[in-house]
Enzyme design. Structure first.
Site, PDB file in Angstrom:
ATOM      1  N   GLY A  86       2.878  -1.165   4.040  1.00 11.85           N
ATOM      2  CA  GLY A  86       2.639   0.219   3.803  1.00 11.85           C
ATOM      3  C   GLY A  86       4.437   0.621   3.468  1.00 11.85           C
ATOM      4  O   GLY A  86       4.793   0.430   2.438  1.00 11.85           O
ATOM      5  N   GLY A  87       4.997   1.395   4.665  1.00 15.31           N
ATOM      6  CA  GLY A  87       6.479   1.729   4.348  1.00 15.31           C
ATOM      7  C   GLY A  87       7.303   0.957   3.741  1.00 15.31           C
ATOM      8  O   GLY A  87       8.113   1.426   2.713  1.00 15.31           O
TER       9      GLY A  87
ATOM     10  N   GLY B 163       2.655   2.264  10.579  1.00 14.03           N
ATOM     11  CA  GLY B 163       3.581   3.326  10.578  1.00 14.03           C
ATOM     12  C   GLY B 163       4.405   3.768  11.599  1.00 14.03           C
ATOM     13  O   GLY B 163       5.116   4.748  11.831  1.00 14.03           O
TER      14      GLY B 163
ATOM     15  N   SER C  96       3.316  -2.089  10.154  1.00 14.78           N
ATOM     16  CA  SER C  96       4.972  -2.189  10.231  1.00 14.78           C
ATOM     17  C   SER C  96       5.436  -3.612  10.163  1.00 14.78           C
ATOM     18  O   SER C  96       6.386  -4.082  10.774  1.00 14.78           O
ATOM     19  CB  SER C  96       5.339  -1.710  11.936  1.00 14.78           C
ATOM     20  OG  SER C  96       4.875  -0.558  12.040  1.00 14.78           O
TER      21      SER C  96
ATOM     22  N   GLU D 164      -6.702   4.612   7.832  1.00 23.65           N
ATOM     23  CA  GLU D 164      -6.578   6.166   7.374  1.00 23.65           C
ATOM     24  C   GLU D 164      -7.644   6.714   6.730  1.00 23.65           C
ATOM     25  O   GLU D 164      -7.853   7.803   7.147  1.00 23.65           O
ATOM     26  CB  GLU D 164      -5.256   6.322   6.591  1.00 23.65           C
ATOM     27  CG  GLU D 164      -4.043   6.264   7.321  1.00 23.65           C
ATOM     28  CD  GLU D 164      -2.848   5.426   6.712  1.00 23.65           C
ATOM     29  OE1 GLU D 164      -2.759   5.618   5.269  1.00 23.65           O
ATOM     30  OE2 GLU D 164      -1.856   4.849   7.322  1.00 23.65           O
TER      31      GLU D 164
ATOM     32  N   ASN E  49       0.880  -1.111   0.040  1.00 27.83           N
ATOM     33  CA  ASN E  49      -0.081   0.058  -0.021  1.00 27.83           C
ATOM     34  C   ASN E  49       0.928   1.238  -0.032  1.00 27.83           C
ATOM     35  O   ASN E  49       1.467   1.463   1.141  1.00 27.83           O
ATOM     36  CB  ASN E  49      -0.883   0.089   1.180  1.00 27.83           C
ATOM     37  CG  ASN E  49      -1.673   1.270   1.592  1.00 27.83           C
ATOM     38  OD1 ASN E  49      -1.546   2.102   0.563  1.00 27.83           O
ATOM     39  ND2 ASN E  49      -2.259   1.328   2.695  1.00 27.83           N
ATOM     40  N   TRP E  50       0.849   1.859  -1.229  1.00 26.62           N
ATOM     41  CA  TRP E  50       1.850   2.871  -1.122  1.00 26.62           C
ATOM     42  C   TRP E  50       1.227   4.425  -0.703  1.00 26.62           C
ATOM     43  O   TRP E  50       2.049   5.280  -0.647  1.00 26.62           O
ATOM     44  CB  TRP E  50       2.241   3.051  -2.815  1.00 26.62           C
ATOM     45  CG  TRP E  50       3.501   2.245  -3.324  1.00 26.62           C
ATOM     46  CD1 TRP E  50       3.785   1.226  -2.548  1.00 26.62           C
ATOM     47  CD2 TRP E  50       3.716   2.308  -4.345  1.00 26.62           C
ATOM     48  NE1 TRP E  50       4.603   0.626  -3.260  1.00 26.62           N
ATOM     49  CE2 TRP E  50       4.594   1.084  -4.628  1.00 26.62           C
ATOM     50  CE3 TRP E  50       3.563   3.031  -5.763  1.00 26.62           C
ATOM     51  CZ2 TRP E  50       5.360   0.816  -5.622  1.00 26.62           C
ATOM     52  CZ3 TRP E  50       4.146   2.559  -6.996  1.00 26.62           C
ATOM     53  CH2 TRP E  50       5.131   1.655  -6.856  1.00 26.62           C
ATOM     54  N   LYS E  51      -0.041   4.321  -0.196  1.00 22.57           N
ATOM     55  CA  LYS E  51      -0.474   5.430   0.274  1.00 22.57           C
ATOM     56  C   LYS E  51      -0.265   6.669  -0.765  1.00 22.57           C
ATOM     57  O   LYS E  51      -0.332   6.728  -1.845  1.00 22.57           O
ATOM     58  CB  LYS E  51       0.115   5.786   1.811  1.00 22.57           C
ATOM     59  CG  LYS E  51      -0.161   4.593   2.558  1.00 22.57           C
ATOM     60  CD  LYS E  51       0.304   4.582   4.078  1.00 22.57           C
ATOM     61  CE  LYS E  51       0.228   3.405   4.800  1.00 22.57           C
ATOM     62  NZ  LYS E  51       0.121   3.370   6.058  1.00 22.57           N
TER      63      LYS E  51
ATOM     64  N   GLU F 235      -5.597  -4.893  10.603  1.00 19.66           N
ATOM     65  CA  GLU F 235      -4.319  -3.905  10.529  1.00 19.66           C
ATOM     66  C   GLU F 235      -4.538  -3.040  12.038  1.00 19.66           C
ATOM     67  O   GLU F 235      -5.289  -2.044  12.061  1.00 19.66           O
ATOM     68  CB  GLU F 235      -4.497  -2.896   9.544  1.00 19.66           C
ATOM     69  CG  GLU F 235      -3.916  -3.590   8.315  1.00 19.66           C
ATOM     70  CD  GLU F 235      -3.463  -2.591   7.322  1.00 19.66           C
ATOM     71  OE1 GLU F 235      -2.564  -2.719   6.772  1.00 19.66           O
ATOM     72  OE2 GLU F 235      -4.152  -1.478   7.069  1.00 19.66           O
TER      73      GLU F 235
ATOM     74  N   HIS G  87      -9.348   1.038   4.577  1.00 22.77           N
ATOM     75  CA  HIS G  87      -8.362   1.115   5.523  1.00 22.77           C
ATOM     76  C   HIS G  87      -8.248   2.089   6.450  1.00 22.77           C
ATOM     77  O   HIS G  87      -9.103   3.390   6.610  1.00 22.77           O
ATOM     78  CB  HIS G  87      -7.009   1.924   4.447  1.00 22.77           C
ATOM     79  CG  HIS G  87      -5.850   1.848   4.939  1.00 22.77           C
ATOM     80  ND1 HIS G  87      -5.231   2.855   5.873  1.00 22.77           N
ATOM     81  CD2 HIS G  87      -4.905   0.937   4.692  1.00 22.77           C
ATOM     82  CE1 HIS G  87      -4.120   2.665   6.358  1.00 22.77           C
ATOM     83  NE2 HIS G  87      -3.575   1.391   5.603  1.00 22.77           N
TER      84      HIS G  87
HETATM   85  P1  PGA Z   1       2.889   0.278   7.536  1.00 23.31           P
HETATM   86  O1  PGA Z   1       1.480   0.553   6.934  1.00 23.31           O
HETATM   87  O2  PGA Z   1       3.478  -1.055   6.928  1.00 23.31           O
HETATM   88  O3  PGA Z   1       3.729   1.441   7.052  1.00 23.31           O
HETATM   89  O4  PGA Z   1       2.901   0.184   9.172  1.00 23.31           O
HETATM   90  C1  PGA Z   1       0.574  -0.566   6.433  1.00 23.31           C
HETATM   91  C2  PGA Z   1      -0.771   0.144   6.358  1.00 23.31           C
HETATM   92  O5  PGA Z   1      -1.248   1.007   6.363  1.00 23.31           O
HETATM   93  O6  PGA Z   1      -1.428  -0.782   5.383  1.00 23.31           O
END
Ligand code: PGA
Length: 245
Positions: A229-230, A168, A208, A92, A4-6, A162, A90
């Protein structure tokens, strides 16, 4: 394994990523690989994976096919650009953009109708975990966001667990914590859709996930994959994660 590149990467950076990533995962047959870039880079991403078994998805969608909804993108548009997947709900989106479980259900249904595979995201916040409400939150999110699907629809979705406090933050859930949550979600699925459907359900862990913790997490048989994500932004690190599948 999903990345997930956000709200990261321009079109040029998207093309650069695949330029490196594609050779790093060449010959992968261990798992499905999906990347979720921003809307404006979907076309670049789809073109970049034309010759390798990597699929592309949208990070969000509107439940309508088209209409006067400024700033929104529909399932039909995602399919037309070559997406196969879409993230729904998600944390966010829930936290910053008023996403509700009722909308999650509508968006999931719209995605399925257009032939997209949705990954429905659920998970508790830090205060909910600390106050011992994790189970209740997951049960409620499942009941309101997933249980309204038909059996046929349910067979086509994946769920991402999640925990919001792990996203993050570098604070990954322990493999045992993740497995416990996955098993609870699977039990809810079995109650509503039957044991076979629950056994078939793919549940990804997210929060994470990094190259140095993914192997430990994936040892848990309850974890069918990861939503990253990251660590998915860098081709080397995401390719290492893919190889731990
Ligand atoms: P993260 O994000 O790996 O940076 O914690 C995961 C996500 O939001 O899907």
């Amino acid at each position: 394994m999903a990345g997930n590149w956000k709200m990261y990467k321009t079109a040029e950076e998207t093309a650069d990523f695949f330029h490196q990533f594609n050779s790093l995962v060449d010959g992968n047959s261990r798992c499905d690989i999906v990347i979720f870039p921003t809307f404006v880079n979907l076309q670049t991403a789809v073109q970049s994976v034309a010759n390798i078994p990597v699929e592309i998805g949208g990070q969000n969608l509107h439940w309508g096919k088209e209409g006067a909804y400024t700033g929104e993108v529909s399932s039909v548009m995602l399919t037309a650009v070559g997406c196969k997947w879409v993230l729904v709900g998600h944390s966010e989106r829930r936290q910053y953009f008023c996403e509700t479980d009722a909308n999650v259900l509508k968006k999931t249904q719209a995605a399925l109708e257009a032939g997209l595979s949705p990954i429905i995201c659920v998970g508790e916040k830090v205060d909910e975990r600390k106050s011992g409400h994790t189970e209740q939150v997951l049960i409620e999110q499942f009941a309101a966001g997933v249980a309204g699907l038909t059996e046929e629809q349910f067979s086509k979705v994946a769920i991402a667990y999640e925990p919001v406090w792990a996203i993050g933050t570098g604070q990954t859930a322990t493999p045992e914590m993740a497995a416990e949550a996955h098993s609870l979600i699977r039990q809810e699925a079995a109650k509503r859709f039957g044991q076979d459907a629950a056994d078939q359900l793919r549940i990804l862990y997210g929060g994470s996930v990094k190259p140095d913790n993914v192997a430990r997490l994936m040892k848990e048989s309850e974890l069918d994959g990861a939503l990253v994500g990251g660590a998915s932004l860098d081709p080397q690190s995401f390719s290492e994660i893919v190889k731990s599948a």
